[in-house]
Every structure is written in structure tokens, then in C-alpha cells.
Scaffold this motif. Sequence first.
Motif, PDB file in Angstrom:
ATOM      1  N   SER A 293       0.886  -1.397  -0.054  1.00 12.29           N
ATOM      2  CA  SER A 293      -0.105   0.027   0.141  1.00 12.29           C
ATOM      3  C   SER A 293       0.788   1.238   0.088  1.00 12.29           C
ATOM      4  N   ARG A 294       0.640   2.150  -1.236  1.00 14.30           N
ATOM      5  CA  ARG A 294       1.142   3.350  -1.033  1.00 14.30           C
ATOM      6  C   ARG A 294       0.474   4.560  -1.363  1.00 14.30           C
ATOM      7  N   PHE A 295       0.779   5.470  -0.554  1.00 10.92           N
ATOM      8  CA  PHE A 295      -0.227   6.978  -0.750  1.00 10.92           C
ATOM      9  C   PHE A 295       0.855   7.845  -1.863  1.00 10.92           C
ATOM     10  N   LEU A 296       0.208   8.104  -3.229  1.00  6.10           N
ATOM     11  CA  LEU A 296       0.947   8.751  -4.042  1.00  6.10           C
ATOM     12  C   LEU A 296       0.401  10.232  -4.048  1.00  6.10           C
ATOM     13  N   ARG A 297       1.463  11.074  -3.798  1.00  3.68           N
ATOM     14  CA  ARG A 297       1.218  12.623  -3.720  1.00  3.68           C
ATOM     15  C   ARG A 297       2.326  13.227  -4.423  1.00  3.68           C
ATOM     16  N   HIS A 298       2.143  14.427  -4.889  1.00  3.17           N
ATOM     17  CA  HIS A 298       3.149  15.436  -5.697  1.00  3.17           C
ATOM     18  C   HIS A 298       2.574  16.818  -5.112  1.00  3.17           C
ATOM     19  N   PRO A 299       3.814  17.616  -4.811  1.00  5.33           N
ATOM     20  CA  PRO A 299       3.549  19.011  -4.425  1.00  5.33           C
ATOM     21  C   PRO A 299       3.011  19.798  -5.436  1.00  5.33           C
ATOM     22  N   LEU A 300       3.018  19.472  -6.780  1.00  2.00           N
ATOM     23  CA  LEU A 300       2.535  20.097  -7.876  1.00  2.00           C
ATOM     24  C   LEU A 300       1.119  19.700  -7.984  1.00  2.00           C
ATOM     25  N   LEU A 301       0.643  18.705  -7.605  1.00  2.00           N
ATOM     26  CA  LEU A 301      -0.775  18.479  -7.602  1.00  2.00           C
ATOM     27  C   LEU A 301      -1.820  18.354  -6.173  1.00  2.00           C
ATOM     28  N   PRO A 302      -1.753  19.451  -5.511  1.00  2.00           N
ATOM     29  CA  PRO A 302      -2.230  19.208  -4.009  1.00  2.00           C
ATOM     30  C   PRO A 302      -3.632  18.863  -4.160  1.00  2.00           C
ATOM     31  N   GLN A 303      -4.307  18.702  -5.471  1.00  2.00           N
ATOM     32  CA  GLN A 303      -5.928  18.677  -5.319  1.00  2.00           C
ATOM     33  C   GLN A 303      -6.105  17.095  -5.512  1.00  2.00           C
ATOM     34  N   VAL A 304      -4.903  16.439  -5.596  1.00 10.22           N
ATOM     35  CA  VAL A 304      -5.203  14.714  -5.654  1.00 10.22           C
ATOM     36  C   VAL A 304      -4.419  14.012  -4.997  1.00 10.22           C
ATOM     37  N   GLU A 305      -4.783  12.788  -4.671  1.00  9.14           N
ATOM     38  CA  GLU A 305      -4.154  11.877  -3.612  1.00  9.14           C
ATOM     39  C   GLU A 305      -4.546  10.533  -4.282  1.00  9.14           C
ATOM     40  N   ILE A 306      -3.734   9.570  -4.642  1.00  6.15           N
ATOM     41  CA  ILE A 306      -4.055   8.132  -4.803  1.00  6.15           C
ATOM     42  C   ILE A 306      -3.376   7.161  -3.958  1.00  6.15           C
ATOM     43  N   ARG A 307      -4.224   6.391  -3.348  1.00  5.60           N
ATOM     44  CA  ARG A 307      -3.670   5.308  -2.420  1.00  5.60           C
ATOM     45  C   ARG A 307      -3.690   4.173  -3.447  1.00  5.60           C
ATOM     46  N   ARG A 308      -2.312   3.663  -3.861  1.00  3.49           N
ATOM     47  CA  ARG A 308      -2.093   2.485  -4.902  1.00  3.49           C
ATOM     48  C   ARG A 308      -2.015   1.156  -3.728  1.00  3.49           C
ATOM     49  N   VAL A 309      -2.924   0.201  -3.982  1.00  3.55           N
ATOM     50  CA  VAL A 309      -2.801  -1.361  -3.152  1.00  3.55           C
ATOM     51  C   VAL A 309      -2.598  -2.350  -4.063  1.00  3.55           C
TER      52      VAL A 309
END
Length: 278
Positions: free
Chosen positions: A9-25
Motif C-alpha cells: 500500500s502506497r499513498f501517491l502525492r505530488h507537491p505540484l498536484l495538491p488537489q489529488v492523492e491516490i492510494r495504490r494497493v
Amino acid sequence: MSAPMQTVSRFLRHPLLPQVEIRRVSSGNALSHARHSHDCHSFGAIRSGRSSYANGSKRIDVSSGDVVVVNPGDGHACNALPEHPWGYDMLYMDSTWLTERCQVPPGAAYCDIPMFSALTSREPRLHQAIVTLGNALESMHRTRLELESHCEVLADILRDTLHPQHIQAVSPRHLEHAREYLAEHWQQDLSLEALCTVAECGATSLINGFRRHYGMTPHAMLIDLRIRQARRRLRQGDAIASVAQDCGFADQAHFQRTFKRLLAATPGHYRSKVAAPP
């Protein structure tokens, strides 16, 4: 008998896209999700296996290629069915950002966030767009233009394939009625239905109206009111256990955790007149 595969399980984030976050399982069969809700839009692309998706009173079996659709405030849960390893990308998307890309028709009354009536989608473009965005967030070598383009394409697909409906925004006057009701009945086990009745609106409209006008959800405001009362009682020297009970917390441990989370200090430290050592 082979050992079960380990869940990744990983939470994928990027400072350039603060509007989204993805949990990849991957291989997430051991995960167990109780019914819960989010304060944003959520979309889950099933990459492998099968799962049971509950939303409200409905329950649907979904499998690889499906996308589950969760509006803000929807009580939901998704758990794996046996047989095959369960993998998914769960996208959390800022509702304000999405609303700007799902505008109401010209001349329509001011409305709140878009709401999707469909609970699932089998649209290949939508599924692929979520997975593609996850791949981009996982990579360290994507440009700003590429990342932002993936988000905009995904928003277009959401609008064009799920055809969101818009709910009427709640007037500040009705929100204030609900806030006053909270302030008067903070010791009670309040229901969302009761607050909606006072505010004359639906649950999602109420939650998002509170977020817009007060910067917090009705539940967060209720906890804040209880902590305020607890601080007053603690300053008077009242026992922590009685304060926890009188202020509506499930037990003393729940009160201690909540107090420390909000104030970065334990009730005992707050109650003491002597500063605790650093």
C-alpha cells in the motif's frame, strides 16, 4: 499450502498536484474497511481481483476494470472477495477543484458541488485515466505540464461520462440555524439527519456548506465545542474521567486522544498548574 501474498500500500502525492492523492494497493485482500466517508470526491479503479462495494443501502460486486464512485459524505466500504489478489487505485480529489471543472449551465441558480448518481462505472477511459494519473504520481520524472494535463483529462472524462448533477447550495441563514443547534445540543448524541432537518437541506449540502462557511465539518465543530467545554471544566480542577463523560466522549481514552490531537497536550498537562518538563 502457499503463504498469502503481502499487501503493498502506497499513498501517491505530488507537491505540484495538491488537489489529488491516490492510494495504490496491491494484494490487498487482508485489508478490512469499515463503513466510512470522505469530505472530498473519491473514485476507485479496481486493477485486479473482485470486491464488494457498499454505498448507502446498496451493495455491488465490482471487479477489474470497474470504477467505484463516492460522493463527499457517502457512507461506504469496499472489501475484497476471495479467489484473486485485490488491487486498486483509490483517487481522492478536492471537490472545490472538481467543481470548477463541472460548471452548471449559464443562468442556473448558484449550486454547490457536483454529485454523481452512478455508484460505479465500466467506462474504460475513466479507469485508464485514474491508473495513468497514479503512474504519473509514482514517477519522479514527470513535468508540471504532464501532471496537470493528466488531471484535467481525468476531470473532463468524469464530467462527460458520469454527467454530474448539481445540488443547491445552503443559505448562510440555514447554516447558522444548524450551527446554533450544535451549540445548544453539543452534549447529545446528535444525528446528521437532525442537523439536516434544522438546516432544511441534504447531508452533502450541509457538510460542504459547513466546510465553506466555517472551515470545518459539522462533526468537527461538535468535537471542537466539546473540547471547549472540557477545557473550562479542567481549568476548574474537575476530574478528567468526569469531564470525559459529561462532555460526550465515549470514554476517558477517547477524550485523551482527541484532546491531545487538537491541543498537542494531554488533559492532565492542561489541568496541571505546573508546566510539564520539555
